[in-house]
Design a protein around this motif. Structure first.
Motif, PDB file in Angstrom:
ATOM      1  N   PHE A   1     -32.716  55.728 149.024  1.00  0.00           N
ATOM      2  CA  PHE A   1     -33.629  54.594 148.954  1.00  0.00           C
ATOM      3  C   PHE A   1     -34.970  55.034 148.388  1.00  0.00           C
ATOM      4  O   PHE A   1     -35.297  56.214 148.395  1.00  0.00           O
TER       5      PHE A   1
ATOM      6  N   GLU B   1     -38.207  46.885 142.859  1.00  0.00           N
ATOM      7  CA  GLU B   1     -37.006  46.759 143.699  1.00  0.00           C
ATOM      8  C   GLU B   1     -36.992  47.759 144.854  1.00  0.00           C
ATOM      9  O   GLU B   1     -35.968  47.886 145.534  1.00  0.00           O
TER      10      GLU B   1
ATOM     11  N   GLU C   1     -36.911  49.679 148.225  1.00  0.00           N
ATOM     12  CA  GLU C   1     -36.448  49.196 149.530  1.00  0.00           C
ATOM     13  C   GLU C   1     -37.598  49.044 150.509  1.00  0.00           C
ATOM     14  O   GLU C   1     -37.575  48.183 151.386  1.00  0.00           O
TER      15      GLU C   1
ATOM     16  N   ARG D   1     -35.927  49.029 156.064  1.00  0.00           N
ATOM     17  CA  ARG D   1     -34.518  49.410 155.864  1.00  0.00           C
ATOM     18  C   ARG D   1     -33.610  48.583 156.778  1.00  0.00           C
ATOM     19  O   ARG D   1     -32.528  48.161 156.379  1.00  0.00           O
TER      20      ARG D   1
ATOM     21  N   GLY E   1     -33.316  45.215 155.304  1.00  0.00           N
ATOM     22  CA  GLY E   1     -32.967  45.194 153.878  1.00  0.00           C
ATOM     23  C   GLY E   1     -31.591  44.609 153.622  1.00  0.00           C
ATOM     24  O   GLY E   1     -30.808  44.370 154.535  1.00  0.00           O
ATOM     25  N   ARG E   2     -31.344  44.421 152.335  1.00  0.00           N
ATOM     26  CA  ARG E   2     -30.055  43.856 151.922  1.00  0.00           C
ATOM     27  C   ARG E   2     -28.944  44.885 152.142  1.00  0.00           C
ATOM     28  O   ARG E   2     -29.172  46.080 151.961  1.00  0.00           O
TER      29      ARG E   2
ATOM     30  N   PRO F   1     -25.758  47.178 151.086  1.00  0.00           N
ATOM     31  CA  PRO F   1     -25.450  47.731 149.759  1.00  0.00           C
ATOM     32  C   PRO F   1     -24.397  46.914 149.048  1.00  0.00           C
ATOM     33  O   PRO F   1     -23.519  46.327 149.681  1.00  0.00           O
TER      34      PRO F   1
END
Ligand SMILES: Nc1ncnc2c1ncn2[C@@H]1O[C@H](COP(=O)(O)OP(=O)(O)O)[C@@H](O)[C@H]1O
Ligand SMILES: Nc1ccn([C@@H]2O[C@H](COP(=O)(O)OP(=O)(O)O)[C@@H](O)[C@H]2O)c(=O)n1
Length: 208
Positions: free
Chosen positions: A3, A117, A119, A201, A204-205, A207
């Protein structure tokens, strides 16, 4: 998991200290992007054209001595306002950010332009007076003869130029977490930074 952590902020706010410690905590590489602009500023002071110097910049230029002085910081701020200089330094920074394993970059435009972008994004700041005192102590410890008033004036001038320029001005990304270190010591600032990265994190989206 790989990340990227983007850390921005004004001069002597402690962003480099936080960046180094966050990188060590997660075992990530760290790039102090201010050094790129300082290396180009140094070459301009030597009489070179700043755009040509940025285009020809080599990694070993970042190891050159004397890049941390106020004079070179001022020159870095002037070359940083030149769009063609910023464009020439873009690929190197993006390639570092994409390194396998991830990376921490600190500067002025990491969360906004270099790694939108990322993270996790942090904006590390502090009052101009506290920043000047920290930088003053640092310069005196390095054997540089200076005055607190001169350091404060330099920091204010750079803040003004860095926030007012049209190309990649200094500002917090909309999704950055701001850490004001005016009343935080280094340990508290690092703890706040790691907590913010953990929160980013966790939220976060997934993976893929
Ligand atoms: N939270 C803090 N409290 C006290 N001193 C700090 C703090 N963060 C950084 N410093 C000191 O202030 C100086 C500038 O920090 P640095 O991380 O180089 O700032 P920047 O990268 O934003 O220019 C260094 O001497 C550093 O040790
Ligand atoms: N990503 C970056 C990093 C630095 N810079 C410029 O380079 C100058 C020196 O940056 P630095 O991070 O080494 O300065 P300090 O915060 O350590 O004093 C700044 O005043 C900016 O003008 C930039 O424009 N963009």
């Amino acid at each position: 998991m790989a990340f990227t952590v983007a850390i921005d902020g004004p001069a002597a706010s402690g962003k480099g200290t936080v960046a180094k410690r966050v990188a060590a905590h997660y075992g990530l590489g760290h790039l102090d992007t201010g050094l790129l602009y300082r290396a180009v500023g140094r070459r301009m002071l030597d009489g070179e054209d700043p755009v040509a110097a940025a285009e020809a910049l080599k990694p070993e230029d970042l190891d050159r001595e004397g890049l941390r002085t106020a004079q070179v910081g001022e020159a870095a701020s002037r070359v940083g306002a030149i769009g063609a200089v910023r464009a020439a330094l873009l690929d190197f920074q993006r390639a570092f950010a994409r390194r396998s394993g991830g990376a921490v970059l600190d500067g002025r435009d990491i969360g906004t332009v270099i790694c939108p972008e990322a993270e996790a994004k942090l904006f590390v700041t502090a009052s101009a007076e506290v920043r000047a005192e920290r930088r003053f102590r640092e310069l005196v410890a390095a054997g540089i003869d200076t005055r607190l008033e001169a350091v404060l004036a330099d920091i204010r001038a750079r803040d003004e130029r860095d926030t007012a320029r049209s190309d990649a001005p200094l500002r917090a990304a909309d999704d950055a977490v701001t850490i004001d270190t005016t009343r935080l010591d280094i340990e508290a600032a690092v703890a706040a930074a790691i907590a913010a990265v953990e929160a980013a994190r966790a939220g976060g989206r997934p993976p893929g």
